[in-house]
Design an enzyme around this catalytic site. Sequence first.
Site, mmCIF file in Angstrom:
data_model
loop_
_atom_site.group_PDB
_atom_site.id
_atom_site.type_symbol
_atom_site.label_atom_id
_atom_site.label_comp_id
_atom_site.label_asym_id
_atom_site.label_seq_id
_atom_site.Cartn_x
_atom_site.Cartn_y
_atom_site.Cartn_z
ATOM 1 N N HIS A 16 0.845 -1.205 0.000
ATOM 2 C CA HIS A 16 0.000 0.000 0.000
ATOM 3 C C HIS A 16 0.879 1.253 0.000
ATOM 4 C CE1 HIS A 16 -3.023 -2.619 2.393
ATOM 5 N NE2 HIS A 16 -3.565 -2.421 1.216
ATOM 6 N N LYS A 40 -16.298 -7.241 4.153
ATOM 7 C CA LYS A 40 -15.148 -7.677 4.956
ATOM 8 C C LYS A 40 -15.384 -7.526 6.450
ATOM 9 C CE LYS A 40 -11.527 -6.765 1.561
ATOM 10 N NZ LYS A 40 -10.358 -5.954 1.214
ATOM 11 N N ARG A 89 -2.167 -5.705 -8.256
ATOM 12 C CA ARG A 89 -1.118 -6.692 -7.974
ATOM 13 C C ARG A 89 -1.034 -7.782 -9.038
ATOM 14 N NH1 ARG A 89 -3.534 -8.009 -2.267
ATOM 15 N NH2 ARG A 89 -5.313 -7.800 -3.666
ATOM 16 N N SER A 126 -3.406 -7.738 2.822
ATOM 17 C CA SER A 126 -3.688 -7.592 4.254
ATOM 18 C C SER A 126 -4.297 -8.876 4.804
ATOM 19 C CB SER A 126 -4.644 -6.417 4.475
ATOM 20 O OG SER A 126 -4.052 -5.224 4.043
HETATM 21 O O1 PNS Z 1 -8.742 -2.250 0.296
HETATM 22 P P1 PNS Z 1 -10.125 -2.567 -0.162
HETATM 23 O O2 PNS Z 1 -10.817 -3.458 0.819
HETATM 24 O O3 PNS Z 1 -10.168 -3.090 -1.563
HETATM 25 O O4 PNS Z 1 -10.883 -1.161 -0.130
HETATM 26 C C1 PNS Z 1 -12.149 -1.086 -0.646
HETATM 27 C C2 PNS Z 1 -12.784 0.299 -0.434
HETATM 28 C C3 PNS Z 1 -13.045 0.574 1.039
HETATM 29 C C4 PNS Z 1 -11.901 1.364 -1.002
HETATM 30 C C5 PNS Z 1 -14.080 0.180 -1.259
HETATM 31 O O5 PNS Z 1 -14.829 -0.919 -0.803
HETATM 32 C C6 PNS Z 1 -14.909 1.433 -1.205
HETATM 33 O O6 PNS Z 1 -14.630 2.373 -1.914
HETATM 34 N N1 PNS Z 1 -15.942 1.413 -0.337
HETATM 35 C C7 PNS Z 1 -16.881 2.508 -0.206
HETATM 36 C C8 PNS Z 1 -18.208 2.193 -0.919
HETATM 37 C C9 PNS Z 1 -18.063 2.512 -2.392
HETATM 38 O O7 PNS Z 1 -18.000 3.646 -2.771
HETATM 39 N N2 PNS Z 1 -17.937 1.438 -3.219
HETATM 40 C C10 PNS Z 1 -17.620 1.614 -4.632
HETATM 41 C C11 PNS Z 1 -18.826 1.746 -5.479
HETATM 42 S S1 PNS Z 1 -19.530 0.183 -5.737
#
Ligand code: PNS
Length: 165
Positions: A16, A40, A89, A126
């Site tokens: 990250h 999650k 990745r 993670s």
């Molecule tokens: O590290 P991650 O778990 O891939 O992060 C995901 C995250 C938190 C960035 C993503 O789930 C997110 O943006 N969540 C907020 C809700 C949202 O806007 N989702 C995208 C539109 S479907």
Amino acid sequence: MRVICPGSFDPVTHGHLDIVRRAVTLFDEVVVAVGRNSAKNYLFSPDERVAMLTESCSQWPTVRVLGFEGLLVDVCRAEGCSAIVKGLRFPGDFEFELQMAQMNHALTGIETVLLPTAARWAHLSSTMIREVARFGGDVSSFVPATVLERIRAKMAVGPQTKEQS
Ligand code: PNS
């Protein structure tokens, strides 16, 4: 240009931080946004994840860390971010990131910039770090020292409670 680097960061890894560091070199300002993926269960609380990012990004004056709930596009608008930056990745990441990028673009027209993760960190996730740490494995080469301390402390007090997720 101000961009946003969103993620769950549970916990933040060297992978990250490599993406944040490269975003710092490409853009004027970087907002690191610690969010919540409803699919999650988290080991660290939102406050702990923001604290880990704040410690880990302190060497970059153009980086600001915040936590958010709700839609990423709403945070982008509120914080004046013109693009989303995420790391890729492996091919499997691309499928999901492409879908999210397309949804976010459909919602507000915001663009997403996908940066290939540095090869040395491509195996990191993670989820795997939590798994290895849970069974007593050595994760010291995957996370900053301050994060390692927090992981060890968390493992010493036992698994997360539902309230922390
Ligand atoms: O590290 P991650 O778990 O891939 O992060 C995901 C995250 C938190 C960035 C993503 O789930 C997110 O943006 N969540 C907020 C809700 C949202 O806007 N989702 C995208 C539109 S479907």
